[in-house]
Design a protein around this motif. Structure first.
Motif, PDB file in Angstrom:
ATOM      1  N   THR A   1       0.837  -1.197   0.000  1.00 47.31           N
ATOM      2  CA  THR A   1       0.000   0.000   0.000  1.00 47.31           C
ATOM      3  C   THR A   1       0.870   1.245   0.000  1.00 47.31           C
ATOM      4  OG1 THR A   1      -1.877   1.093   1.107  1.00 47.31           O
ATOM      5  CG2 THR A   1      -0.152   0.198   2.515  1.00 47.31           C
ATOM      6  N   LEU A   2       0.277   2.344  -0.377  1.00 48.16           N
ATOM      7  CA  LEU A   2       0.913   3.660  -0.317  1.00 48.16           C
ATOM      8  C   LEU A   2       0.019   4.576   0.501  1.00 48.16           C
ATOM      9  CD1 LEU A   2       2.099   2.407  -3.057  1.00 48.16           C
ATOM     10  CD2 LEU A   2       2.382   4.779  -3.807  1.00 48.16           C
ATOM     11  N   ASP A   3       0.639   5.419   1.316  1.00 47.53           N
ATOM     12  CA  ASP A   3      -0.138   6.501   1.912  1.00 47.53           C
ATOM     13  C   ASP A   3       0.649   7.801   1.801  1.00 47.53           C
ATOM     14  OD1 ASP A   3       1.568   6.889   4.181  1.00 47.53           O
ATOM     15  OD2 ASP A   3       0.493   5.366   5.300  1.00 47.53           O
ATOM     16  N   ALA A   4      -0.056   8.891   1.938  1.00 42.27           N
ATOM     17  CA  ALA A   4       0.558  10.209   1.770  1.00 42.27           C
ATOM     18  C   ALA A   4       0.043  11.151   2.845  1.00 42.27           C
ATOM     19  CB  ALA A   4       0.240  10.780   0.388  1.00 42.27           C
ATOM     20  N   GLN A   5       0.945  11.967   3.372  1.00 39.25           N
ATOM     21  CA  GLN A   5       0.578  12.951   4.376  1.00 39.25           C
ATOM     22  C   GLN A   5       1.268  14.275   4.049  1.00 39.25           C
ATOM     23  OE1 GLN A   5       0.394  11.621   8.555  1.00 39.25           O
ATOM     24  NE2 GLN A   5       1.101   9.609   7.861  1.00 39.25           N
ATOM     25  N   ALA A   6       0.612  15.340   4.422  1.00 40.66           N
ATOM     26  CA  ALA A   6       1.173  16.672   4.225  1.00 40.66           C
ATOM     27  C   ALA A   6       0.986  17.474   5.508  1.00 40.66           C
ATOM     28  CB  ALA A   6       0.494  17.385   3.058  1.00 40.66           C
ATOM     29  N   LEU A   7       2.025  18.210   5.868  1.00 42.26           N
ATOM     30  CA  LEU A   7       2.047  18.987   7.099  1.00 42.26           C
ATOM     31  C   LEU A   7       2.314  20.449   6.770  1.00 42.26           C
ATOM     32  CD1 LEU A   7       2.378  19.358  10.249  1.00 42.26           C
ATOM     33  CD2 LEU A   7       4.809  18.851   9.877  1.00 42.26           C
TER      34      LEU A   7
ATOM     35  N   SER B   1       4.684   7.271   1.838  1.00 35.32           N
ATOM     36  CA  SER B   1       5.259   6.045   2.390  1.00 35.32           C
ATOM     37  C   SER B   1       4.856   4.879   1.500  1.00 35.32           C
ATOM     38  CB  SER B   1       4.766   5.806   3.817  1.00 35.32           C
ATOM     39  OG  SER B   1       5.048   6.925   4.649  1.00 35.32           O
ATOM     40  N   VAL B   2       5.858   4.112   1.070  1.00 34.62           N
ATOM     41  CA  VAL B   2       5.632   2.947   0.217  1.00 34.62           C
ATOM     42  C   VAL B   2       5.882   1.694   1.054  1.00 34.62           C
ATOM     43  CG1 VAL B   2       6.280   1.738  -1.901  1.00 34.62           C
ATOM     44  CG2 VAL B   2       6.410   4.251  -1.794  1.00 34.62           C
ATOM     45  N   TYR B   3       4.803   0.982   1.384  1.00 41.05           N
ATOM     46  CA  TYR B   3       4.894  -0.215   2.227  1.00 41.05           C
ATOM     47  C   TYR B   3       4.940  -1.455   1.331  1.00 41.05           C
ATOM     48  CZ  TYR B   3       3.317   3.046   5.828  1.00 41.05           C
ATOM     49  OH  TYR B   3       3.201   4.124   6.683  1.00 41.05           O
ATOM     50  N   SER B   4       6.048  -2.183   1.420  1.00 39.61           N
ATOM     51  CA  SER B   4       6.221  -3.407   0.639  1.00 39.61           C
ATOM     52  C   SER B   4       6.419  -4.583   1.576  1.00 39.61           C
ATOM     53  CB  SER B   4       7.414  -3.271  -0.313  1.00 39.61           C
ATOM     54  OG  SER B   4       7.245  -2.155  -1.180  1.00 39.61           O
TER      55      SER B   4
END
Length: 346
Positions: A195-201, A246-249
């Motif tokens: 899965t991939l997730d993305a966050q911005a601060l 974040s790239v979760y493998s």
């Protein structure tokens, strides 16, 4: 890794390889771990502001503080330094860089010795937490430290408040439970991308900036809506913006970050990040270019290990040279298919 029978001082040329602060930081780490003194000349000699700057002095002083080291030449702008460590002491420490210098790079300087110490340690580090050309907090917490924990130590990090250039004022706190020895890392493949997730601060900026960045990422990458998070904080000294994916493998997690810049649209910042993530996914290697050079030192302390990555850049090759100077052992870079390489220590 066996320590030298006689701790003879090592002479280093700070202009080798990429010729930046990395040479000094790696030398400090290995000096603490191997109890080997060193003298370095030509520190950052080719840079616009050569010699020791505040962030480098902070690393020298912190390394000296945890080992009662004898130090000569630790002054602003100095291009030569002598460092002779004493035994590393676990404990509770606080170090303030005094600028927006990278807390992540300071952590990576001190961590190798403390994660092999005799007792637990806690570090509170003040400075920058989201810096250009340095590991962001999220990268450390999600990509680098899990690899360290896989080797045996247990390291937990907490972002107390973010710090951006130029004001800094960020703070991280890190608890280190050491290991008696390090397990070797072997990372030959990435495995399936889970899965991939993305966050911005955004810090003291409109939340809309983060939302615009995430919209670009959602359009350009396979990130589901539930994997997008925008954050805004006023609990900080500096103003800034960071966005990361974040790239979760199966076998590894990689993190890619971008920082907002004055005058650069949020969409452009995010698109550059999308391009970096796509490049990593297309290469089908487990270890990206930044993690590659940062894994070499702990792998050297473990005595063996290896991983598959892209063609090494100047930072990775510099790391190989400094490690070889201290240990007498050299990582091998072997060509693999698709233009990739295996970097191994046997």
């Amino acid at each position: 890794m066996n320590q030298p029978e006689v701790a003879q001082s090592l002479s280093l040329d700070g202009s080798i390889g990429e010729g930046g602060g990395q040479v000094l930081r790696t030398a400090l780490s290995l000096s603490l771990c191997l109890q080997r003194p060193f003298h370095i000349d030509n520190i950052r000699i080719g840079r616009d502001r050569p010699g020791l700057q505040p962030q480098h002095l902070a690393a020298v002083r912190a390394a000296a503080a945890i080992s009662d080291a004898e130090v000569e030449g630790a002054g602003p702008g100095s291009t030569s330094l002598s460092f002779a460590p004493g035994p590393v002491r676990a404990g509770v420490y606080r170090f303030d860089i005094g600028t927006a210098g990278s807390t992540g790079l300071l952590l990576q300087t001190l961590l190798p010795a403390l994660m092999l110490g005799e007792d637990e340690s806690t570090l509170t580090l003040d400075g920058g937490t989201h810096n250009p050309r340095a590991p962001t907090f999220e990268y450390l917490n999600q990509a680098f430290l899990p690899m360290i924990n896989r080797m045996g130590p247990q390291v937990q990090a907490e972002l107390i408040r973010p710090g951006f250039h130029p004001e800094g004022g960020g703070r991280i706190r890190v608890h280190i439970r050491p290991a008696v020895h390090l397990w070797p890392l072997q990372i030959p493949r990435r495995g399936k991308v889970l899965t991939l997730d993305a966050q911005a601060l955004v810090a003291k900026l409109p939340l809309e900036i983060a939302e615009r960045e995430l919209a670009v990422i959602q359009a350009g990458l396979a990130v589901h809506a539930g994997g997008l998070q925008a954050h805004r904080t006023e609990d900080c000294i500096s103003t800034g913006n960071a966005v990361w994916v974040s790239v979760y493998s199966e076998h590894i997690t990689e993190v890619f970050s971008a920082l907002g810049e004055k005058g650069v649209p949020a969409e452009e910042v995010a698109q550059g990040l999308v391009d970096a993530v796509r490049a990593y996914l297309d290469e089908d290697v487990p270890v990206g270019p930044w993690l590659a050079d940062q894994l070499l030192l702990p792998m050297a302390l473990a005595g063996q290990g290896g991983f598959r990555t892209i063609q090494p850049g100047s930072h990775t090759r510099t790391q190989i040279e400094v490690i070889a100077a201290f240990t007498g052992r050299r990582f091998q870079v072997r060509t693999a298919d698709h233009g990739h390489v295996f970097i191994t220590l046997e």
